[in-house]
Design a protein around this motif. Structure first.
Motif, short mmCIF file in Angstrom:
data_model
loop_
_atom_site.label_atom_id
_atom_site.label_comp_id
_atom_site.label_asym_id
_atom_site.label_seq_id
_atom_site.Cartn_x
_atom_site.Cartn_y
_atom_site.Cartn_z
N GLN A 1 0.84 -1.18 0.00
CA GLN A 1 0.00 0.00 0.00
C GLN A 1 0.88 1.24 0.00
OE1 GLN A 1 -3.33 -0.12 -0.23
NE2 GLN A 1 -3.40 2.11 -0.40
N VAL A 2 0.45 2.25 -0.76
CA VAL A 2 1.18 3.50 -0.89
C VAL A 2 0.27 4.64 -0.47
CG1 VAL A 2 2.40 5.06 -2.44
CG2 VAL A 2 2.58 2.57 -2.75
N GLN A 3 0.82 5.55 0.30
CA GLN A 3 0.09 6.73 0.72
C GLN A 3 0.81 7.98 0.24
OE1 GLN A 3 1.08 4.45 3.46
NE2 GLN A 3 -0.68 3.27 2.72
N LEU A 4 0.03 8.94 -0.23
CA LEU A 4 0.54 10.24 -0.62
C LEU A 4 -0.12 11.28 0.27
CD1 LEU A 4 0.27 9.98 -4.51
CD2 LEU A 4 2.27 9.50 -3.09
N VAL A 5 0.68 12.10 0.93
CA VAL A 5 0.17 13.09 1.85
C VAL A 5 0.65 14.47 1.44
CG1 VAL A 5 0.03 13.85 4.24
CG2 VAL A 5 0.11 11.41 3.72
N GLU A 6 -0.29 15.35 1.12
CA GLU A 6 0.03 16.71 0.72
C GLU A 6 0.05 17.64 1.94
OE1 GLU A 6 -2.86 15.15 -2.56
OE2 GLU A 6 -2.71 15.09 -0.37
N SER A 7 0.80 18.72 1.81
CA SER A 7 0.83 19.75 2.82
C SER A 7 1.24 21.06 2.17
CB SER A 7 1.78 19.39 3.96
OG SER A 7 3.11 19.27 3.50
N GLY A 8 1.03 22.16 2.88
CA GLY A 8 1.49 23.45 2.42
C GLY A 8 0.42 24.38 1.90
N GLY A 9 -0.80 23.91 1.78
CA GLY A 9 -1.86 24.77 1.32
C GLY A 9 -2.26 25.79 2.37
N GLY A 10 -3.09 26.73 1.96
CA GLY A 10 -3.54 27.76 2.87
C GLY A 10 -4.18 28.91 2.15
N LEU A 11 -4.43 29.97 2.91
CA LEU A 11 -5.04 31.19 2.39
C LEU A 11 -3.95 32.22 2.13
CD1 LEU A 11 -7.52 32.99 1.78
CD2 LEU A 11 -7.55 33.56 4.23
N VAL A 12 -3.90 32.72 0.91
CA VAL A 12 -2.91 33.72 0.53
C VAL A 12 -3.57 34.81 -0.28
CG1 VAL A 12 -0.97 32.12 0.58
CG2 VAL A 12 -2.25 32.46 -1.54
N GLN A 13 -2.94 35.97 -0.30
CA GLN A 13 -3.44 37.08 -1.10
C GLN A 13 -2.97 36.96 -2.54
OE1 GLN A 13 -2.12 40.63 0.96
NE2 GLN A 13 -3.92 40.63 2.28
N PRO A 14 -3.69 37.56 -3.47
CA PRO A 14 -3.21 37.56 -4.85
C PRO A 14 -1.79 38.09 -4.95
CG PRO A 14 -5.45 38.38 -4.74
CD PRO A 14 -4.98 38.23 -3.32
N GLY A 15 -1.00 37.43 -5.76
CA GLY A 15 0.40 37.78 -5.90
C GLY A 15 1.32 37.06 -4.94
N GLY A 16 0.76 36.38 -3.99
CA GLY A 16 1.56 35.65 -3.03
C GLY A 16 2.08 34.35 -3.57
N SER A 17 2.78 33.62 -2.70
CA SER A 17 3.41 32.37 -3.08
C SER A 17 3.13 31.29 -2.06
CB SER A 17 4.93 32.54 -3.22
OG SER A 17 5.25 33.48 -4.23
N LEU A 18 3.17 30.06 -2.52
CA LEU A 18 3.04 28.89 -1.67
C LEU A 18 3.95 27.80 -2.19
CD1 LEU A 18 -0.81 28.42 -1.06
CD2 LEU A 18 0.91 29.01 0.67
N ARG A 19 4.39 26.94 -1.30
CA ARG A 19 5.10 25.74 -1.68
C ARG A 19 4.35 24.54 -1.13
NH1 ARG A 19 10.10 23.82 -3.44
NH2 ARG A 19 10.92 25.96 -3.58
N LEU A 20 3.84 23.71 -2.01
CA LEU A 20 3.16 22.50 -1.63
C LEU A 20 4.13 21.33 -1.62
CD1 LEU A 20 -0.09 22.82 -3.79
CD2 LEU A 20 0.45 23.87 -1.57
N SER A 21 3.91 20.40 -0.71
CA SER A 21 4.73 19.21 -0.61
C SER A 21 3.85 17.98 -0.64
CB SER A 21 5.56 19.21 0.67
OG SER A 21 6.43 20.32 0.73
N CYS A 22 4.38 16.91 -1.17
CA CYS A 22 3.69 15.62 -1.19
C CYS A 22 4.71 14.54 -0.92
CB CYS A 22 3.00 15.39 -2.52
SG CYS A 22 2.32 13.73 -2.73
N ALA A 23 4.52 13.84 0.18
CA ALA A 23 5.43 12.78 0.57
C ALA A 23 4.78 11.42 0.38
CB ALA A 23 5.86 12.95 2.02
N ALA A 24 5.49 10.52 -0.25
CA ALA A 24 5.02 9.16 -0.45
C ALA A 24 5.58 8.25 0.63
CB ALA A 24 5.43 8.65 -1.83
N SER A 25 4.74 7.37 1.12
CA SER A 25 5.17 6.41 2.13
C SER A 25 4.49 5.08 1.88
CB SER A 25 4.87 6.92 3.54
OG SER A 25 3.47 7.08 3.73
N GLY A 26 4.98 4.05 2.54
CA GLY A 26 4.44 2.72 2.38
C GLY A 26 5.45 1.79 1.75
N SER A 27 4.95 0.73 1.15
CA SER A 27 5.81 -0.28 0.53
C SER A 27 5.75 -0.13 -0.98
CB SER A 27 5.36 -1.68 0.94
OG SER A 27 5.47 -1.86 2.34
N PHE A 28 6.89 0.16 -1.56
CA PHE A 28 6.98 0.27 -3.01
C PHE A 28 8.42 0.10 -3.45
CE2 PHE A 28 8.72 4.50 -2.79
CZ PHE A 28 8.11 5.08 -1.69
#
Length: 122
Positions: A1-28
């Motif tokens: 089984q493989v899991q993907l977990v995202e993080s880094g989202g949120g509320l930002v103003q126009p023109g702003g920046s975000l960095r999203l992350s996604c980490a894979a875990s499990g057996s692969f």
């Protein structure tokens, strides 16, 4: 089984920046292509960035120049740097990965994360 977990989202103003992350875990065995998709309310899910296991990237015209996808294979993690955010970027962003789950068999399965909300508003 493989899991993907995202993080880094949120509320930002126009023109702003975000960095999203996604980490894979499990057996692969290995992760091939990874990507980011987004789905706005009452809209179809759309691809916003894709990266192969060798580092080749692909973007649609709507985000090219503002979004940058990258990956760290040692951490089994894919990132999405989003700059110059616009209200139209508001959506749930999903991580996706093509994963080879066995060392013996070359079968590849596709997995999705649960998504992280990005809201762009003043």
């Amino acid at each position: 089984q493989v899991q993907l977990v995202e993080s880094g989202g949120g509320l930002v103003q126009p023109g702003g920046s975000l960095r999203l992350s996604c980490a894979a875990s499990g057996s692969f065995f290995s992760i091939y292509a990874m990507g980011w998709y987004r789905q706005a309310p009452k809209s179809q899910r759309e691809l916003v960035a894709r990266i192969s296991d060798s580092g080749s990237t692909n973007y649609p015209d709507s985000v090219r120049g503002r979004f940058t996808i990258s990956r760290d294979n040692t951490k089994n993690t894919v990132y999405l740097q989003i700059n110059s955010l616009e209200p139209e970027d508001t959506a749930v962003y999903y991580c996706n990965a093509d994963v080879r789950t066995s060392w013996r068999y070359s079968t590849t399965n596709n997995y999705w994360g649960q998504g992280t909300q990005v809201t762009v508003s003043s």
